[in-house]
Design a protein around this motif. Structure first.
Motif, PDB file in Angstrom:
ATOM      1  N   PRO B 405      20.039 -76.644  -3.298  1.00  0.00           N
ATOM      2  CA  PRO B 405      21.008 -77.719  -3.526  1.00  0.00           C
ATOM      3  C   PRO B 405      20.942 -78.308  -4.930  1.00  0.00           C
ATOM      4  O   PRO B 405      19.948 -78.144  -5.631  1.00  0.00           O
ATOM      5  CB  PRO B 405      20.606 -78.776  -2.498  1.00  0.00           C
ATOM      6  N   PHE B 410      24.491 -73.443  -4.727  1.00  0.00           N
ATOM      7  CA  PHE B 410      24.467 -73.973  -3.359  1.00  0.00           C
ATOM      8  C   PHE B 410      25.874 -74.316  -2.893  1.00  0.00           C
ATOM      9  O   PHE B 410      26.286 -73.971  -1.778  1.00  0.00           O
ATOM     10  CB  PHE B 410      23.578 -75.209  -3.286  1.00  0.00           C
ATOM     11  N   LEU B 411      26.625 -74.996  -3.763  1.00  0.00           N
ATOM     12  CA  LEU B 411      27.977 -75.387  -3.354  1.00  0.00           C
ATOM     13  C   LEU B 411      28.843 -74.169  -3.114  1.00  0.00           C
ATOM     14  O   LEU B 411      29.680 -74.167  -2.208  1.00  0.00           O
ATOM     15  CB  LEU B 411      28.586 -76.276  -4.424  1.00  0.00           C
ATOM     16  N   PHE B 414      27.914 -72.965   0.219  1.00  0.00           N
ATOM     17  CA  PHE B 414      28.439 -73.936   1.179  1.00  0.00           C
ATOM     18  C   PHE B 414      29.939 -73.724   1.384  1.00  0.00           C
ATOM     19  O   PHE B 414      30.436 -73.741   2.517  1.00  0.00           O
ATOM     20  CB  PHE B 414      28.153 -75.334   0.647  1.00  0.00           C
ATOM     21  N   TYR B 415      30.636 -73.498   0.288  1.00  0.00           N
ATOM     22  CA  TYR B 415      32.092 -73.362   0.333  1.00  0.00           C
ATOM     23  C   TYR B 415      32.496 -72.120   1.154  1.00  0.00           C
ATOM     24  O   TYR B 415      33.324 -72.209   2.077  1.00  0.00           O
ATOM     25  CB  TYR B 415      32.614 -73.235  -1.101  1.00  0.00           C
TER      26      TYR B 415
END
Lengths: 511, 509
Positions: B405, B410-411, B414-415
């Motif tokens: 994160p 990480f994003l 996540f996406y």
């Protein structure tokens, strides 16, 4: 913004980060300033956490001092913080344990990155306890791995690289399930209500927006992550390695604060988000917890390494907390929460003491230690008190937690409580036995010259001893702040499942 | 023929060309030609770093043109449009890839600058090829026609074949060029055959027309079309290095000059995905039930093979090559979702990945030393003591690739995971996250070598040639790390950028 006019909760997270940056920017050559900045930061955070304790309203069962700022608008993700009776004392524990760990233990080399990582770790731990947004929680839950990984790998002992890798990968694997669970939860909530949000309270209060079977699956996803972190048998194997190889301050924080991330997660997210599933799986989890109690105690008794012994004792203690949590009674949950704090204090203190012994004797092998009591009486005395607290002797803090847990779990999980009681006796066996071997008898040549605790060491142990006695004799101020939040949580579980708290426990709780 | 007859013949209707629409392409091609001509005509050698600087300025100009286009396509009054007789589409999607690929060019040029001098290869060729190859990539992203996709792909690839073999004195470089060329030609043939079959089944190569035909007609026998899908997927799967079309990747990535590898792993993969997303997710949307299982299989295989085989490598460039395969798997997870969120997730992933992978190969460029001699894990042992900042930068990039994160990586995960879960692909999401754990082991291994190398092996490190960090590479690494962290903490602008860049289907006017 809250009514304080000061973003206290954000400050609790941001100050350590700023401290870490400051430490990183101070030139390496100026070792005193590096240390000064590090210690000052932990003291500021400690002061902030005490302030939090003072302004906390003990009668309010909900989340207090809330702060909410939009973070990623497209996903409905917010920087959303709040504190209630369950998280309050974990934050305070973190805030107060940190200066002790930082002042009490000096790293053997490279103090600058060491302090920076420790401070980042503090920010992450406090962040976990304060997050009310699922995404933010996950970020904090995961980010703590990085500093801990570097602390174990960089400043640890023996097989440190292996321990660090194992720690990182075990926890990350658990979190993988939770991330999918979090995302699924948010999107299912969106399908049901039309609003995409990761707000914990919004999702938890909208019970029924998710089908029962789905909720059970999602709960399992979360449970895997928390079970690794707790750690629950049989996912505990990373713990002895990580705890044993970590540097002393790392072990203190690992045992004192980081293990609580799992049990706290069960309470805050498992029970709150999925009350029905939590009740459904409770017998299973309680069984694992009780296995952990017995297994941890038996294995601890067999250890030759003093630090490993303390590490395994954590498995047993955390088993108690899981038992209390899934008892779903006021006393059980209260006991669970206060036992998290107690375990942080006693096991943190034990790791500090083992660290002191290691600094003196350069070994942790129980067989090589003998008769330290003669050579270092103060050390032996302090060790005795801390050990007795860990065993759960009445009048010391450990007793309060374990007693409440057993009391609370007896009405709802009778036979598990009966078996768990054996664990209390086993704890006395392994700790007293270890104490005998290490401290009693006539010291041989190698142990005779062991120096006693110096002033700094006495100074850092004093607050821990004070807390051990205070919480043992007069836990009321702590318990009465925990109770409203715990009652609210149980009411939430009762409202959403066919579980209901037995009358005995409920009336007891009213008193 | 008499002049009178000739006068009667209708002039060929050449389409009106809206120059503004292709301005990023013009800038890139123009820059390449100017650089080539100027370098050929110049009497004396230009000052140090001139070629790289020129390339970066050209890339910046292309980004500026893209920004103007972005303003136009996001303006509610005007919106996306087609140009050159419907051959290309200018929408948020094309602009997004123009920016991504141009960023890869700029970063690649900065890395190449010192590398070429170090290897005694200094000259404008690599930069010219990089600009041309990037142009091909942007053409693929803008394409509104299968033929244009093919044109872009060939421009991209032919330049890349030469770039891979640019290091004249290294056998591995020559080998990788030949390998890439032979296999790449195969894949182009597959793609072309796929285009022919789809044309046969639908009667058009224009995306808008194909989509219109597919939604308006039910094919009595769709074997031709499905075979076309499969062949297209082979061709594009090769470009994005998805398993089982990945076998060239480790060898070519390892053999090619490291800055070229950085460019290849970022720009070429981005272009491949641009075409993949536009062709399948957007154009063949009606047939999603047929191609989604294929995409699912590719994604799972790429994730698992990429991460597990990365673990057993001992060469860092090969590790990164396999990890780029597993990243392709993650992007395919977004594509498999076949939704706007899936595409946006894939786009976000590609942009974040571009910076991470260029930065990572950038570090490998520096540590590898003269002649790309040593990319073994042992070359990284004790790097934190020799070059603390370089080690820290690499750590950030590696942790970002692992999906820790507060980094863009990480994003990105996540996406795409979010998109997969929204599309009910729970199994795929779980496999992806668990494979990320396996891949994390690889990144941690490198970190361990850098930070926790044993003291005994540290003594050996003293004898290694010192790792130089030239200013160009330092700038590129700084940008990559800064992007990774800033987007990790404040992702909203990039999230919005990706969300607004979902492709639009437009028929020829």
């Amino acid at each position: 913004m809250n009514d304080l006019g000061f973003p206290l909760l954000t400050a609790l997270i941001v100050v350590p980060v700023l401290g870490a940056l400051a430490v990183a920017l101070v030139p390496r050559s100026n070792a005193a300033l590096v240390r000064g900045v590090g210690v000052a930061t932990t003291l500021v955070v400690a002061a902030l956490s005490v302030w939090l304790l003072v302004v906390f309203d003990g009668n309010d069962a909900g989340f207090q001092l809330g702060e909410k700022y939009t973070w990623i608008a497209d996903f409905g993700i917010a920087w959303n913080l709040g504190v209630d009776g369950i998280s309050l004392f974990l934050v305070v524990l973190t805030g107060l344990l940190y200066p002790i760990a930082v002042i009490g233990v000096r790293p053997h080399h490279d103090p600058k990155p060491y302090l920076a990582w420790l401070l980042l770790l503090e920010a992450g731990c406090i962040g976990v306890f304060l997050s009310l947004d699922l995404f933010l929680f996950f970020v904090m839950f995961e980010i703590v791995l990085v500093p801990m990984y570097f602390l174990i790998g960089g400043w640890g002992y023996g097989d440190r690289v292996y321990a660090a890798l194992k720690f990182f990968l075990f926890t990350m694997a658990g979190s993988a399930f939770m991330l999918v669970g979090i995302v699924a939860l948010a999107f299912l909530h969106q399908q049901a209500t039309g609003e995409l949000t990761f707000d914990l309270v919004t999702i938890a209060e909208a019970q029924g927006s998710i089908a029962q079977t789905t909720a059970r699956w999602l709960f399992l996803g979360f449970a895997v992550a928390f079970a690794v972190k707790v750690p629950l048998f049989p996912l505990h194997t990373w713990l002895p390695d990580a705890h044993t190889q970590a540097p002393t301050a790392g072990s203190v924080i690992l045992a004192g604060v980081m293990l609580k991330l799992g049990t706290y997660g069960f309470l805050r997210f498992g029970l709150y988000l999925f009350p029905e599933a939590a009740a459904y799986f409770a017998p299973f989890l309680v069984t694992l917890g009780v296995i952990g109690i017995i297994y941890g105690a038996v294995v601890a008794a067999m250890q030759r390494d003093l630090k490993r012994l303390v590490a395994y004792s954590s498995v047993a203690h955390l088993g108690f907390i899981v038992l209390g949590t899934f008892a779903f009674t006021t006393q059980g949950l209260q006991g669970g929460v206060i036992q998290m704090v107690n375990h942080g204090i006693s096991t943190g203190a034990l790791f500090l003491l083992v660290g002191m012994i290691y600094e003196r004797r350069h070994t942790r092998e129980i067989a090589e230690l003998k008769g330290l009591q003669k050579a270092a009486p103060v050390l032996a005395g302090v060790f005795t008190v801390v050990m007795l607290s860990s065993i759960g002797l009445p009048g010391l803090n450990g007793f309060v937690g374990e007693f409440l847990i057993l009391l609370g779990s007896f009405p709802t999980r009778r036979w598990w409580a009966v078996v768990a009681t054996v664990g209390v006796i086993l704890a006395a066996v392994y700790l007293l036995w270890a104490y005998q071997r290490v401290f009693h008898g006539a010291p041989d040549e190698a142990n005779a010259g062991t120096p006693d605790m110096d002033r700094r060491e006495r100074l850092i142990m004093a607050p821990l001893l004070a807390a051990i006695v205070f919480l043992g004799v007069y836990p009321k101020p702590v318990l009465e702040r925990i109770e409203p939040a715990v009652d609210r949580l149980i009411a939430h579980v009762e409202a959403s499942s066919d579980f209901s708290q037995p009358e005995v426990a409920a009336t007891e709780g009213e008193r | 023929m008499t002049p009178a007859v000739i006068a009667q013949i209708e002039p060929i209707a050449t389409p009106e060309i809206e120059w503004f629409a292709v301005s990023p392409l013009l800038v890139l091609v123009g820059g390449a030609l100017v650089l080539l001509t100027a370098a050929a005509l110049a009497r004396s050698r230009p000052p140090r770093g001139f070629y790289a600087l020129f390339t970066v300025v050209t890339a910046a100009l292309a980004v500026a043109c893209s920004a103007l286009l972005w303003q136009r396509v996001t303006d509610p009054g005007r919106g996306p449009f087609t140009a050159i007789g419907g051959a290309i589409t200018i929408d948020g999607f094309s602009v997004f890839f123009a920016v991504t690929i141009t960023a890869a060019i700029a970063l690649g040029a900065l890395l190449a600058d010192d590398y070429l001098r170090r290897e005694g290869l200094d000259g404008p060729e690599l930069y010219v090829l990089m600009l041309l190859s990037g142009t091909g990539g942007v053409v693929m992203a803008m394409a509104n026609d299968l033929i244009v996709v093919f044109l872009g792909l060939e421009t991209l690839s032919i330049a890349l074949y030469v770039m891979a073999g640019l290091h004249l004195r290294r056998l591995e470089s020559q080998e990788s060029a030949i390998k890439y060329f032979v296999l790449g030609s195969f894949s182009s043939a597959f793609l072309l055959y796929g285009i022919a079959l789809v044309y046969g089944a639908t009667g058009s190569t224009n995306f808008g027309a194909i989509a219109g035909f597919l939604s308006g007609n039910v094919l009595a026998s769709n074997g031709l079309l499905l075979a076309g899908f499969a062949l297209l997927l082979v061709g594009l799967g090769f470009k994005v290095a998805a398993v089982p079309f990945h076998v060239w990747t480790p060898d070519v990535y390892q053999g090619a000059p490291t800055p070229v590898t950085a460019f290849m792993a970022s720009a070429s993969k981005a272009a491949g995905f641009a075409a993949l997303l536009r062709v399948f997710v957007s154009t063949f949307d009606v047939y999603r039930l047929d191609w989604r299982p294929l995409m699912w299989g590719l994604a799972v295989l790429s994730l698992l093979v990429g991460s597990f085989l990365a673990v057993v490598q001992s060469d860092v460039k090969r590790m990164l090559a396999y990890s780029s395969i597993s990243h392709a798997g993650f992007i395919l997870v977004g594509a498999e979702a076949a939704s706007d969120r899936g595409i946006a997730g894939a786009l976000f992933y590609l942009l974040a990945y571009t910076f991470m992978v260029v930065g990572s190969f950038g570090v490998a460029t520096l540590v590898g030393g003269r002649g790309d001699a040593d990319h073994g894990l042992s070359a990284y042992r004790g790097l934190s003591r020799r070059r603390p900042l370089l080690a820290l930068a690499f750590t950030v990039l590696l942790l970002a690739q692992a999906g820790v994160p507060l980094t863009s990586g990480f994003l990105a995960k996540f996406y795409v995971i979010g998109a997969a879960v929204e599309a009910d692909s729970y199994a795929l999401a779980l496999i992806a996250m668990l494979s990320a754990v396996v891949a994390a082991f690889v990144y941690l291994r490198i970190t361990v070598a850098m930070y926790m190398g044993d003291e005994t092996e540290g003594a050996e490190a003293v004898t290694r040639p010192a790792v130089r960090v030239p200013p160009g590479a330092a700038l590129a690494l700084g940008v990559a790390v800064a992007f990774t962290i800033v987007v990790g903490i404040l992702p909203s602008p990039v999230v919005d950028f990706a969300r607004d860049a979902v492709p639009v289907l437009l028929s020829a006017p």
